[in-house]
Motif scaffolding. Structure first.
Motif, PDB file in Angstrom:
ATOM      1  N   ALA A 275     -16.141  25.333  78.473  1.00 44.29           N
ATOM      2  CA  ALA A 275     -15.444  24.244  79.156  1.00 44.29           C
ATOM      3  C   ALA A 275     -14.072  24.704  79.608  1.00 44.29           C
ATOM      4  O   ALA A 275     -13.467  25.603  79.021  1.00 44.29           O
ATOM      5  CB  ALA A 275     -15.320  23.035  78.236  1.00 44.29           C
ATOM      6  N   VAL A 276     -13.580  24.059  80.654  1.00 39.97           N
ATOM      7  CA  VAL A 276     -12.212  24.267  81.117  1.00 39.97           C
ATOM      8  C   VAL A 276     -11.473  22.947  80.956  1.00 39.97           C
ATOM      9  O   VAL A 276     -11.975  21.881  81.316  1.00 39.97           O
ATOM     10  CB  VAL A 276     -12.150  24.764  82.574  1.00 39.97           C
ATOM     11  CG1 VAL A 276     -12.866  23.806  83.527  1.00 39.97           C
ATOM     12  CG2 VAL A 276     -10.701  24.984  83.023  1.00 39.97           C
ATOM     13  N   VAL A 277     -10.281  23.029  80.380  1.00 38.92           N
ATOM     14  CA  VAL A 277      -9.453  21.849  80.136  1.00 38.92           C
ATOM     15  C   VAL A 277      -8.292  21.886  81.120  1.00 38.92           C
ATOM     16  O   VAL A 277      -7.614  22.908  81.255  1.00 38.92           O
ATOM     17  CB  VAL A 277      -8.949  21.838  78.684  1.00 38.92           C
ATOM     18  CG1 VAL A 277      -7.978  20.691  78.461  1.00 38.92           C
ATOM     19  CG2 VAL A 277     -10.124  21.727  77.722  1.00 38.92           C
TER      20      VAL A 277
ATOM     21  N   VAL B 229      -8.470  16.501  81.170  1.00 42.30           N
ATOM     22  CA  VAL B 229      -9.922  16.403  81.045  1.00 42.30           C
ATOM     23  C   VAL B 229     -10.508  17.739  80.627  1.00 42.30           C
ATOM     24  O   VAL B 229      -9.942  18.798  80.894  1.00 42.30           O
ATOM     25  CB  VAL B 229     -10.596  15.956  82.365  1.00 42.30           C
ATOM     26  CG1 VAL B 229     -10.247  14.528  82.701  1.00 42.30           C
ATOM     27  CG2 VAL B 229     -10.238  16.900  83.503  1.00 42.30           C
ATOM     28  N   SER B 230     -11.645  17.662  79.961  1.00 47.80           N
ATOM     29  CA  SER B 230     -12.454  18.839  79.661  1.00 47.80           C
ATOM     30  C   SER B 230     -13.708  18.767  80.509  1.00 47.80           C
ATOM     31  O   SER B 230     -14.418  17.752  80.496  1.00 47.80           O
ATOM     32  CB  SER B 230     -12.831  18.864  78.175  1.00 47.80           C
ATOM     33  OG  SER B 230     -13.813  19.862  77.921  1.00 47.80           O
TER      34      SER B 230
ATOM     35  N   ASN C 290     -16.479  16.311  79.696  1.00 44.74           N
ATOM     36  CA  ASN C 290     -16.784  16.189  78.272  1.00 44.74           C
ATOM     37  C   ASN C 290     -15.929  15.116  77.614  1.00 44.74           C
ATOM     38  O   ASN C 290     -16.420  14.301  76.833  1.00 44.74           O
ATOM     39  CB  ASN C 290     -16.530  17.517  77.547  1.00 44.74           C
ATOM     40  CG  ASN C 290     -17.423  18.634  78.013  1.00 44.74           C
ATOM     41  OD1 ASN C 290     -18.616  18.443  78.186  1.00 44.74           O
ATOM     42  ND2 ASN C 290     -16.846  19.807  78.221  1.00 44.74           N
ATOM     43  N   TRP C 291     -14.643  15.141  77.910  1.00 46.86           N
ATOM     44  CA  TRP C 291     -13.723  14.141  77.395  1.00 46.86           C
ATOM     45  C   TRP C 291     -12.535  13.994  78.342  1.00 46.86           C
ATOM     46  O   TRP C 291     -12.261  14.886  79.146  1.00 46.86           O
ATOM     47  CB  TRP C 291     -13.251  14.447  75.977  1.00 46.86           C
ATOM     48  CG  TRP C 291     -12.620  15.799  75.739  1.00 46.86           C
ATOM     49  CD1 TRP C 291     -13.202  16.885  75.163  1.00 46.86           C
ATOM     50  CD2 TRP C 291     -11.267  16.202  76.058  1.00 46.86           C
ATOM     51  NE1 TRP C 291     -12.317  17.939  75.095  1.00 46.86           N
ATOM     52  CE2 TRP C 291     -11.117  17.546  75.628  1.00 46.86           C
ATOM     53  CE3 TRP C 291     -10.179  15.564  76.653  1.00 46.86           C
ATOM     54  CZ2 TRP C 291      -9.920  18.257  75.798  1.00 46.86           C
ATOM     55  CZ3 TRP C 291      -8.985  16.275  76.813  1.00 46.86           C
ATOM     56  CH2 TRP C 291      -8.872  17.601  76.385  1.00 46.86           C
ATOM     57  N   ARG C 292     -11.860  12.851  78.215  1.00 46.74           N
ATOM     58  CA  ARG C 292     -10.677  12.574  79.025  1.00 46.74           C
ATOM     59  C   ARG C 292      -9.608  11.971  78.136  1.00 46.74           C
ATOM     60  O   ARG C 292      -9.896  11.059  77.341  1.00 46.74           O
ATOM     61  CB  ARG C 292     -11.009  11.619  80.168  1.00 46.74           C
ATOM     62  CG  ARG C 292      -9.786  11.177  80.968  1.00 46.74           C
ATOM     63  CD  ARG C 292     -10.167  10.284  82.144  1.00 46.74           C
ATOM     64  NE  ARG C 292      -8.979   9.876  82.887  1.00 46.74           N
ATOM     65  CZ  ARG C 292      -8.383   8.687  82.761  1.00 46.74           C
ATOM     66  NH1 ARG C 292      -8.902   7.773  81.943  1.00 46.74           N
ATOM     67  NH2 ARG C 292      -7.301   8.404  83.454  1.00 46.74           N
TER      68      ARG C 292
END
Length: 436
Positions: free
Chosen positions: A136-138, A148-149, A158-160
């Motif tokens: 993943a890149v964040v 964000v991921s 994936n998540w925010r």
């Protein structure tokens, strides 16, 4: 769009009414541990992000954040910087815009970012780091005020994490790759997040408009520099005091308690440079972590700060481009030079002369500059994968350029997306060419 057209548009949008809405760690370690001043020092700001464990099925790459476009180009980390793939960093754009348009306060700040720091554009991707396993890149997204991921295989979020206030900015990754720090610039706060889950581990207050973040090598401390209000038109030297409370805040990276505050105003005055701004911009630590090198607003040069003695020891003024408009209100976000990295052996500094349209490699011992490599609004500088070149983002030409540390000359330029800014070493799965 041509540089001329961009410059004209920037001049028209630089001062909009809505813009006013945006209106030594080593000594600490010594005192805490009772050891020598060098017992615990900050990590070099130019050090590559932590990679996965040996043998993991990943490839080292360069991530280039195209701020106005909302994409990240992924390039080979060495050699010809060949393009590997591209990621859409705003797959949720329509959802985010709906939220903003339905909230008058969020909309005001969104438009304020566009008319101010964004030079007439939305800021969709500022800083980026990958997870240690390269899955993943964040990224921080200023106009959406979040982090964000994004899964590099699927392109899905994936998540925010919405930051405090209305704008996110520079980030830093911890040495073990498990935590990411992000500046919430309108809230004068830095959040530290679990890079895998997006859960907040802690936060701490800063000066006005937190900017650069840097973890110490051992991960014990986190340095943040605040740059104050860079969107106002009060840019004359005698009005510098109106820019706000600018300072370096050093915190314990586990408890997030402040252990030291450094006001560079006092140090600059003591050195005899009361004419310089105390807004610390990009910075790099020496490999032995005894010296800090940094840029300040409106200045075409580099400042050297000795961590142990807590004083500025040298200041190097770099060449001025005679074609650069002397009107400081035309300089992007109070920058003159913005972007700096250090060679892994600590002998060379690579400096992006943003408003002077060049980059140069500076010998650290003598502070003598090398050839001035023409560049179009260079905005950032990092180190390539093998440590032999500096890679700058040319935001005015939509390309990145590698400059040889040894010779100070250009190696290669590679086209990327609209307005590249941050460039970071990262990792993706072996064989990856983009989201499916």
């Amino acid at each position: 769009m041509s540089r001329t057209a961009r410059t004209a548009r920037t001049a028209r949008t630089a001062r909009t009414p809505v813009r006013t809405l945006l209106a030594g760690c080593a000594l600490v370690a010594a005192s805490l541990a009772g050891g020598p001043a060098s017992a615990s020092a900050p990590a070099p700001a130019s050090a590559p992000s932590v990679g996965p464990s040996a043998g993991a099925d990943v490839r080292e790459v360069l991530f280039v954040g195209n701020n106005w476009e909302g994409t990240a180009d992924v390039l080979a980390s060495t050699g010809d910087l060949a393009k590997v793939g591209r990621i859409n960093m705003i797959p949720d754009k329509e959802e985010r815009l709906r939220e903003i348009y339905l909230n008058p306060i969020k909309l005001a700040f969104f438009l304020g970012i566009r008319g101010g720091a964004g030079e007439g554009h939305d800021q969709f991707v500022d800083d980026m780091y990958t997870t240690p396993d390269g899955s993943a890149v964040v990224a921080s997204r200023p106009s959406f005020a979040d982090v964000v991921s994004i899964d590099v295989r699927t392109g899905r979020i994936n998540w925010r994490f919405p930051v405090s206030g209305f704008r996110s900015d520079h980030m830093a990754v911890s040495p073990d790759g498990t935590r990411v720090a992000v500046s919430a610039s309108t809230a004068n706060t830095v959040h530290v997040l679990d890079i895998a889950t997006g859960r907040q581990l802690g936060s701490f207050p800063t000066g006005d408009k937190p900017h650069e973040n840097t973890f110490s090598r051992d991960g014990r401390f986190l340095w943040n520099s605040s740059i104050g209000d860079v969107t106002s038109a009060l840019d004359a030297p005698w009005l510098d005091w109106t820019k706000g409370d600018r300072k370096i805040t050093v915190v314990d990276a586990q408890t997030f308690r402040t252990v030291r505050v450094i006001d560079m105003r006092e140090r600059l005055d003591a050195f005899g440079r009361s004419d310089l701004s105390d807004a610390v911009r990009p910075m790099s630590f020496s490999p032995d972590e005894s010296k800090l090198y940094f840029q300040v607003s409106f200045f075409n040069g580099v400042v050297e700060y000795d961590v142990a003695s807590d004083r500025i020891t040298r200041i190097k003024e770099l060449p001025r481009n005679p074609a650069t408009n002397p009107d400081r209100t035309t300089w992007v976000n109070d920058s003159r030079h913005h972007g700096m990295s250090m060679s892994p052996d600590g002998t060379k500094l690579c400096v992006a002369g943003t408003m002077d349209d060049y980059a140069t490699v500076v010998d650290r011992a003598s502070l003598t500059e090398g050839p001035l490599v023409p560049a179009n609004k260079p905005y950032w500088a990092t180190v390539d994968g093998d440590g032999t070149a500096c890679v700058i983002s040319e935001s005015g030409a939509d390309q990145v350029t590698a400059i040889d540390f040894a010779t100070g000359t250009k190696r290669v330029s590679v086209p990327v997306g609209d307005h590249p800014q941050r460039v970071r070493i990262g990792h993706v799965p072996t064989g990856w060419t983009g989201p499916r």
